[in-house]
Design a protein around this motif. Structure first.
Motif, PDB file in Angstrom:
ATOM      1  N   ASP A   1     -10.367   7.900   1.905  1.00  0.00           N
ATOM      2  CA  ASP A   1      -9.246   8.825   1.255  1.00  0.00           C
ATOM      3  C   ASP A   1      -8.527   9.685   2.314  1.00  0.00           C
ATOM      4  OD1 ASP A   1      -9.951   7.677  -1.121  1.00  0.00           O
ATOM      5  OD2 ASP A   1     -11.234   9.413  -1.757  1.00  0.00           O
ATOM      6  N   ILE A   2      -8.322   9.061   3.654  1.00  0.00           N
ATOM      7  CA  ILE A   2      -7.832   9.871   4.786  1.00  0.00           C
ATOM      8  C   ILE A   2      -6.074   9.784   4.919  1.00  0.00           C
ATOM      9  CG2 ILE A   2      -7.715   8.136   6.339  1.00  0.00           C
ATOM     10  CD1 ILE A   2      -8.755   9.684   8.607  1.00  0.00           C
ATOM     11  N   VAL A   3      -5.853   8.977   4.166  1.00  0.00           N
ATOM     12  CA  VAL A   3      -4.191   8.941   3.991  1.00  0.00           C
ATOM     13  C   VAL A   3      -3.817   9.375   2.425  1.00  0.00           C
ATOM     14  CG1 VAL A   3      -2.111   7.711   3.958  1.00  0.00           C
ATOM     15  CG2 VAL A   3      -3.970   7.298   5.612  1.00  0.00           C
ATOM     16  N   PRO A   4      -3.052  10.857   2.383  1.00  0.00           N
ATOM     17  CA  PRO A   4      -3.026  11.010   0.895  1.00  0.00           C
ATOM     18  C   PRO A   4      -2.155  10.096   0.155  1.00  0.00           C
ATOM     19  CG  PRO A   4      -1.609  12.462   2.611  1.00  0.00           C
ATOM     20  CD  PRO A   4      -2.629  11.368   3.311  1.00  0.00           C
ATOM     21  N   LYS A   5      -2.367  10.335  -1.010  1.00  0.00           N
ATOM     22  CA  LYS A   5      -1.416   9.817  -2.038  1.00  0.00           C
ATOM     23  C   LYS A   5      -0.089  10.022  -2.038  1.00  0.00           C
ATOM     24  CE  LYS A   5      -0.854   8.684  -7.091  1.00  0.00           C
ATOM     25  NZ  LYS A   5      -1.641   8.872  -8.216  1.00  0.00           N
ATOM     26  N   GLY A   6       1.006   9.333  -2.069  1.00  0.00           N
ATOM     27  CA  GLY A   6       2.512   9.546  -2.065  1.00  0.00           C
ATOM     28  C   GLY A   6       3.126   9.445  -0.443  1.00  0.00           C
TER      29      GLY A   6
ATOM     30  N   LEU B   1       0.750  -1.128  -0.123  1.00  0.00           N
ATOM     31  CA  LEU B   1       0.098  -0.075   0.195  1.00  0.00           C
ATOM     32  C   LEU B   1       0.821   1.273  -0.195  1.00  0.00           C
ATOM     33  CD1 LEU B   1      -2.639  -1.333   2.601  1.00  0.00           C
ATOM     34  CD2 LEU B   1      -2.752  -1.106   0.141  1.00  0.00           C
ATOM     35  N   SER B   2       2.065   1.105   0.012  1.00  0.00           N
ATOM     36  CA  SER B   2       2.978   2.340   0.015  1.00  0.00           C
ATOM     37  C   SER B   2       2.548   3.351  -1.066  1.00  0.00           C
ATOM     38  CB  SER B   2       4.595   2.020  -0.116  1.00  0.00           C
ATOM     39  OG  SER B   2       4.884   1.033   0.924  1.00  0.00           O
ATOM     40  N   GLY B   3       2.608   4.554  -0.466  1.00  0.00           N
ATOM     41  CA  GLY B   3       2.461   5.759  -1.566  1.00  0.00           C
ATOM     42  C   GLY B   3       1.045   5.875  -2.182  1.00  0.00           C
ATOM     43  N   LYS B   4      -0.001   4.920  -1.841  1.00  0.00           N
ATOM     44  CA  LYS B   4      -1.261   4.787  -2.466  1.00  0.00           C
ATOM     45  C   LYS B   4      -2.263   5.557  -1.311  1.00  0.00           C
ATOM     46  CE  LYS B   4      -0.738   0.522  -4.901  1.00  0.00           C
ATOM     47  NZ  LYS B   4      -1.266  -0.714  -4.900  1.00  0.00           N
ATOM     48  N   MET B   5      -3.344   6.415  -1.954  1.00  0.00           N
ATOM     49  CA  MET B   5      -4.490   6.759  -1.165  1.00  0.00           C
ATOM     50  C   MET B   5      -5.112   5.837  -0.457  1.00  0.00           C
ATOM     51  SD  MET B   5      -7.257   9.693  -2.058  1.00  0.00           S
ATOM     52  CE  MET B   5      -5.985  10.991  -2.515  1.00  0.00           C
ATOM     53  N   LEU B   6      -5.303   6.221   0.774  1.00  0.00           N
ATOM     54  CA  LEU B   6      -5.687   4.916   1.613  1.00  0.00           C
ATOM     55  C   LEU B   6      -7.262   5.465   2.288  1.00  0.00           C
ATOM     56  CD1 LEU B   6      -2.916   3.462   3.580  1.00  0.00           C
ATOM     57  CD2 LEU B   6      -3.648   2.670   1.254  1.00  0.00           C
ATOM     58  N   SER B   7      -8.092   4.343   2.300  1.00  0.00           N
ATOM     59  CA  SER B   7      -9.302   4.605   3.060  1.00  0.00           C
ATOM     60  C   SER B   7      -9.207   3.434   4.289  1.00  0.00           C
ATOM     61  CB  SER B   7     -10.661   4.450   2.316  1.00  0.00           C
ATOM     62  OG  SER B   7     -10.568   5.172   1.526  1.00  0.00           O
ATOM     63  N   PHE B   8      -9.992   3.595   5.324  1.00  0.00           N
ATOM     64  CA  PHE B   8      -9.974   2.756   6.484  1.00  0.00           C
ATOM     65  C   PHE B   8     -11.384   2.540   6.881  1.00  0.00           C
ATOM     66  CE2 PHE B   8      -5.694   4.363   6.843  1.00  0.00           C
ATOM     67  CZ  PHE B   8      -5.001   3.134   7.113  1.00  0.00           C
ATOM     68  N   ARG B   9     -11.929   1.292   7.286  1.00  0.00           N
ATOM     69  CA  ARG B   9     -13.137   0.847   7.723  1.00  0.00           C
ATOM     70  C   ARG B   9     -13.078   0.159   9.186  1.00  0.00           C
ATOM     71  NH1 ARG B   9     -16.549  -3.098   4.001  1.00  0.00           N
ATOM     72  NH2 ARG B   9     -14.861  -4.408   4.539  1.00  0.00           N
ATOM     73  N   LEU B  10     -13.622   0.663  10.110  1.00  0.00           N
ATOM     74  CA  LEU B  10     -13.391  -0.175  11.209  1.00  0.00           C
ATOM     75  C   LEU B  10     -14.755  -0.202  11.902  1.00  0.00           C
ATOM     76  CD1 LEU B  10     -13.120   2.584  13.533  1.00  0.00           C
ATOM     77  CD2 LEU B  10     -11.034   2.274  12.293  1.00  0.00           C
ATOM     78  N   THR B  11     -14.711  -1.404  12.544  1.00  0.00           N
ATOM     79  CA  THR B  11     -16.260  -2.021  13.433  1.00  0.00           C
ATOM     80  C   THR B  11     -15.586  -2.221  14.580  1.00  0.00           C
ATOM     81  OG1 THR B  11     -16.834  -3.106  11.206  1.00  0.00           O
ATOM     82  CG2 THR B  11     -17.895  -3.601  13.308  1.00  0.00           C
ATOM     83  N   ASN B  12     -16.369  -1.330  15.757  1.00  0.00           N
ATOM     84  CA  ASN B  12     -16.117  -1.355  16.941  1.00  0.00           C
ATOM     85  C   ASN B  12     -16.880  -2.570  17.670  1.00  0.00           C
ATOM     86  OD1 ASN B  12     -18.871  -0.638  17.486  1.00  0.00           O
ATOM     87  ND2 ASN B  12     -18.101   1.456  18.004  1.00  0.00           N
ATOM     88  N   THR B  13     -16.524  -2.806  18.966  1.00  0.00           N
ATOM     89  CA  THR B  13     -17.113  -4.145  19.788  1.00  0.00           C
ATOM     90  C   THR B  13     -18.630  -4.215  19.641  1.00  0.00           C
ATOM     91  OG1 THR B  13     -16.861  -2.841  21.792  1.00  0.00           O
ATOM     92  CG2 THR B  13     -15.178  -4.343  21.061  1.00  0.00           C
ATOM     93  N   ASP B  14     -19.337  -3.028  19.360  1.00  0.00           N
ATOM     94  CA  ASP B  14     -20.886  -2.898  19.492  1.00  0.00           C
ATOM     95  C   ASP B  14     -21.377  -3.099  17.987  1.00  0.00           C
ATOM     96  OD1 ASP B  14     -20.471  -0.579  18.552  1.00  0.00           O
ATOM     97  OD2 ASP B  14     -21.645   0.447  19.993  1.00  0.00           O
ATOM     98  N   GLY B  15     -20.354  -3.437  17.071  1.00  0.00           N
ATOM     99  CA  GLY B  15     -21.029  -3.686  15.733  1.00  0.00           C
ATOM    100  C   GLY B  15     -21.062  -2.346  15.120  1.00  0.00           C
ATOM    101  N   HIS B  16     -20.804  -1.157  15.454  1.00  0.00           N
ATOM    102  CA  HIS B  16     -21.038  -0.091  14.737  1.00  0.00           C
ATOM    103  C   HIS B  16     -19.690   0.144  13.865  1.00  0.00           C
ATOM    104  CE1 HIS B  16     -22.406   4.086  14.230  1.00  0.00           C
ATOM    105  NE2 HIS B  16     -21.217   4.442  14.226  1.00  0.00           N
ATOM    106  N   THR B  17     -20.056   0.298  12.338  1.00  0.00           N
ATOM    107  CA  THR B  17     -19.081   0.663  11.538  1.00  0.00           C
ATOM    108  C   THR B  17     -18.747   2.086  11.104  1.00  0.00           C
ATOM    109  OG1 THR B  17     -19.439  -1.480  10.678  1.00  0.00           O
ATOM    110  CG2 THR B  17     -18.188  -0.011   9.298  1.00  0.00           C
ATOM    111  N   LEU B  18     -17.326   2.695  11.021  1.00  0.00           N
ATOM    112  CA  LEU B  18     -16.991   3.835  10.695  1.00  0.00           C
ATOM    113  C   LEU B  18     -16.248   3.591   9.422  1.00  0.00           C
ATOM    114  CD1 LEU B  18     -15.748   4.875  14.201  1.00  0.00           C
ATOM    115  CD2 LEU B  18     -17.989   5.469  13.207  1.00  0.00           C
ATOM    116  N   VAL B  19     -16.412   4.560   8.359  1.00  0.00           N
ATOM    117  CA  VAL B  19     -15.424   4.483   7.442  1.00  0.00           C
ATOM    118  C   VAL B  19     -14.990   6.031   6.998  1.00  0.00           C
ATOM    119  CG1 VAL B  19     -15.711   4.286   4.870  1.00  0.00           C
ATOM    120  CG2 VAL B  19     -17.164   2.856   6.147  1.00  0.00           C
ATOM    121  N   PHE B  20     -13.568   5.769   6.748  1.00  0.00           N
ATOM    122  CA  PHE B  20     -12.850   7.105   6.682  1.00  0.00           C
ATOM    123  C   PHE B  20     -12.271   7.043   5.243  1.00  0.00           C
ATOM    124  CE2 PHE B  20     -13.124   5.913  11.375  1.00  0.00           C
ATOM    125  CZ  PHE B  20     -13.357   7.229  11.620  1.00  0.00           C
TER     126      PHE B  20
END
Length: 67
Positions: A49-54, A28-47
């Motif tokens: 293009d939070i990490v910029p390209k490069g 994944l080096s240098g690529k724009m990244l998105s993250f998805r996380l699910t907490n312990t109660d099952g709620h999912t958060l999506v972020f």
């Protein structure tokens, strides 16, 4: 926790190393990244293009989105 690069439509799982450190086996080096996380109660958060390209290892930056 899952990660997705800007050149893919697929979410890839990440694994916890220890503490707050996570890793992925994808190149994944240098690529724009998105993250998805699910907490312990099952709620999912999506972020999208939070990490910029490069980005590089050891680099830090600031975002208004926090998780």
């Amino acid at each position: 926790m899952d990660v997705k690069s800007n050149d893919s439509e697929d979410w890839m799982p990440m694994a916890r190393n220890w503490g707050a450190n996570w890793h992925s086996l994808a190149n994944l080096s240098g690529k724009m990244l998105s993250f998805r996380l699910t907490n312990t109660d099952g709620h999912t958060l999506v972020f999208n293009d939070i990490v910029p390209k490069g980005w590089t290892f050891g680099q830090s930056f600031v975002s208004k989105l926090q998780f």
